[in-house]
Design a protein around this motif. Structure first.
Motif, PDB file in Angstrom:
ATOM      1  N   LEU A   1       8.321  10.068   4.018  1.00  0.00           N
ATOM      2  CA  LEU A   1       7.501   9.377   5.015  1.00  0.00           C
ATOM      3  C   LEU A   1       7.009   8.036   4.477  1.00  0.00           C
ATOM      4  N   TYR A   2       6.589   8.005   3.198  1.00  0.00           N
ATOM      5  CA  TYR A   2       6.123   6.743   2.614  1.00  0.00           C
ATOM      6  C   TYR A   2       7.246   5.705   2.608  1.00  0.00           C
ATOM      7  N   ALA A  28      -0.912  10.122   8.683  1.00  0.00           N
ATOM      8  CA  ALA A  28      -0.225  11.397   8.910  1.00  0.00           C
ATOM      9  C   ALA A  28       0.024  12.126   7.588  1.00  0.00           C
ATOM     10  N   VAL A  29       0.456  11.368   6.553  1.00  0.00           N
ATOM     11  CA  VAL A  29       0.719  12.002   5.255  1.00  0.00           C
ATOM     12  C   VAL A  29      -0.570  12.598   4.691  1.00  0.00           C
ATOM     13  N   ALA A  30      -1.681  11.849   4.828  1.00  0.00           N
ATOM     14  CA  ALA A  30      -2.965  12.355   4.325  1.00  0.00           C
ATOM     15  C   ALA A  30      -3.324  13.664   5.026  1.00  0.00           C
ATOM     16  N   LEU A  31      -3.079  13.706   6.353  1.00  0.00           N
ATOM     17  CA  LEU A  31      -3.421  14.921   7.112  1.00  0.00           C
ATOM     18  C   LEU A  31      -2.586  16.118   6.635  1.00  0.00           C
ATOM     19  N   ALA A  53       3.608   5.734  -2.643  1.00  0.00           N
ATOM     20  CA  ALA A  53       4.888   6.383  -2.932  1.00  0.00           C
ATOM     21  C   ALA A  53       5.088   6.543  -4.438  1.00  0.00           C
ATOM     22  N   MET A  54       4.749   5.497  -5.220  1.00  0.00           N
ATOM     23  CA  MET A  54       4.895   5.577  -6.678  1.00  0.00           C
ATOM     24  C   MET A  54       3.924   6.616  -7.253  1.00  0.00           C
ATOM     25  N   ALA A  55       2.713   6.685  -6.686  1.00  0.00           N
ATOM     26  CA  ALA A  55       1.756   7.703  -7.138  1.00  0.00           C
ATOM     27  C   ALA A  55       2.297   9.101  -6.846  1.00  0.00           C
ATOM     28  N   SER A  56       2.948   9.258  -5.684  1.00  0.00           N
ATOM     29  CA  SER A  56       3.545  10.557  -5.333  1.00  0.00           C
ATOM     30  C   SER A  56       4.657  10.912  -6.304  1.00  0.00           C
ATOM     31  N   TYR A  68       0.846  -1.201   0.000  1.00  0.00           N
ATOM     32  CA  TYR A  68       0.000   0.000   0.000  1.00  0.00           C
ATOM     33  C   TYR A  68       0.879   1.248   0.000  1.00  0.00           C
ATOM     34  N   GLY A  69       1.927   1.215   0.830  1.00  0.00           N
ATOM     35  CA  GLY A  69       2.865   2.343   0.866  1.00  0.00           C
ATOM     36  C   GLY A  69       3.618   2.498  -0.448  1.00  0.00           C
TER      37      GLY A  69
END
Lengths: 192, 192, 192, 192
Positions: free
Chosen positions: D152-153, D173-176, D113-116, D108-109
């Motif tokens: 973070l990811y 946390a990243v979503a926030l 991360a790849m999407a980011s 999932y991470g």
């Protein structure tokens, strides 16, 4: 007749095809690396299919961008193209459930070949709607890449009964040929 | 009230219906030609349904193109049409899981007949929004094809309890009647 | 910030929700009338859910039509609304698999109540973006229908543990209240 | 080349991803509170994923709003981003079927991360299309939030083999961090 709604419908169908393919593949049967590794071939096929639909969308985008009008024949040719693209998720599921056997891999080639024929038909219909001497007709030219793709797909369909991995390699090769957007029409769009 | 968002929503729903139908049909249970052959009837039904939704979209496209305004009644008639179209994937799955029995085949006819009624209602609502003497009202005229389709569907629903393959043939015949885009409205659009 | 893409994204999500719900319900387990009859409650729940999403879309359409600008708060309120609507197919599947038990029926009410709260929040955010004395603020007024719906949903959630069919009847009643498009904003749009 | 159809296709794909995720999660295996409670972790993961796709859409919306042109590189970077987002429903199903084990949570991470990285690549491609001294380039600046998310990811991917719940907390946390829309570009849009 405006091209806007044709584009919107096509975008919708292609967006759905490219996204629901993921519903068709099974998740790894465990959580260790071995289970994940055994899912790699189907994930790779998924990525290849995502790329293929992306290429069709990209070329469609370029061609319609250069078009100024559509008629009834264009609508039906477009629907024919979408029909064959819509079978991609179906074939992926078949490949996944039967573990990369010859007939499903050949069917994948048939679906892509028919979609290519549909795209070619759509191109002809759009060129016809603009007149044989239009800039769009000049831009499309002899469509070498399109004809090469169809020849490769037909070869791959036959070869998949010999060795399905060779067929898969040819499908990858065709995708690589198209990765570059259609410079003919892009050049045309710039001239315009 | 603008027609743009009605078109967008309808395009979206129709694009999804036409695409998710493929999720509902089972892949062949093997990888030999016999397994593939036994999937041909459902693949054929899929192709017929794809064509039917394509025809509804095509006619919807033509009609809305000629329309200049929509009101609340048009929105609800459109939603009624979409509701019945949304049941097509459901009936296809039922047909597939129960192997072309009479009641599922009759239900397929009921769903198409109700969608035709919905389309007719939508047409009436749009004509009403433009006035009884508008060019759109003239273009729609007596809607012979629409009424013929409904009569054929109702006949096919009854006949499917006698022989479901006759009913399927009638469904194909209705699709062929509509394959030609609605020349009345196209002619109207040209005059405009 | 333009409202066009917010509308497009919302139309997309609502079109998908309204269409994939049908993937979640099981087809009749046979082809006789008894098997079909036992599917009627879930088909009815499907129709009710189709209507509910249609109502949300319809009101959203009217409200956004009257809006001239959106901001970050509107985007998040809209996403909150879509989140709860996206759970409708999930709850329908749960209801179908567990045969209309109390907790799934109550959950259906919770999802609809939260979606109503989301819609109310969206309405507040849009009104705030246009100023408290804008015509949109006047048009929305005291939002009696919205508050009545929420009260009825909360009542139905509690009642579903007593008798789930009473709760379902209340869900139908709320849908009927909303079947009429929001005349306040329609009147506003006409005045404009 | 117009950005309109890129936005439409992206909206379509993101709308489908955000909506079909719900098809991937299993409904509670009963109708009591215990059965419902055991579904809470996956429902929470669903909500987190809904929020993540919403954030990507929101930022995409802001960035494209500020853009005035797109080229071939932008199209491919966008497709790369969509590919990784399309895997979110797949990973959610894997997490659900294997009950929150380390490898699926790490995957999932990886997908996020790849999407980011895809989003970052898209941003670079769009900035490049507008010139290094354009206001868009200034608005994007050093992209601290983007780089922080990726760090973070990557940390969370490693930590998920130690304790998968810590990894999930980092994803939250990243979503926030991103919940607040990208004020840099919003500020830029206002200046314009």
């Amino acid at each position: 007749m405006g091209k806007g709604r044709l584009e919107a419908f096509t975008d919708g169908v292609m967006a759905i095809i490219i996204t629901i393919m993921v519903l068709e593949i099974k998740v790894p049967h465990g959580t260790d690396l071995a289970a994940f590794s055994s899912s790699l071939p189907i994930l790779f096929t998924y990525a290849l299919s995502f790329l293929n639909v992306g290429i069709f969308w990209n070329n469609h985008h370029h061609m319609l961008h250069a078009a100024t009008r559509v008629d009834g024949k264009v609508l039906w040719a477009n629907l024919f193209l979408l029909f064959w693209l819509s079978l991609i998720p179906f074939v992926i599921r078949w490949i996944d459930e039967t573990h990369f056997e010859a007939l499903p891999i050949a069917s994948y080639g048939i679906v892509l070949a028919m979609a290519s024929i549909g795209y070619h038909w759509l191109q002809q219909a759009i060129v016809a709607a603009h007149g044989g001497k239009s800039m769009l007709a000049v831009a499309v030219g002899r469509d070498v890449k399109g004809k090469l793709s169809m020849a490769l797909y037909i070869g791959a369909i036959g070869l998949s009964f010999l060795n399905q991995w060779i067929a898969l390699c040819i499908y990858v090769a065709v995708a690589l040929i198209w990765l570059v957007p259609d410079r003919r029409i892009e050049a045309f769009a710039k001239k315009e």
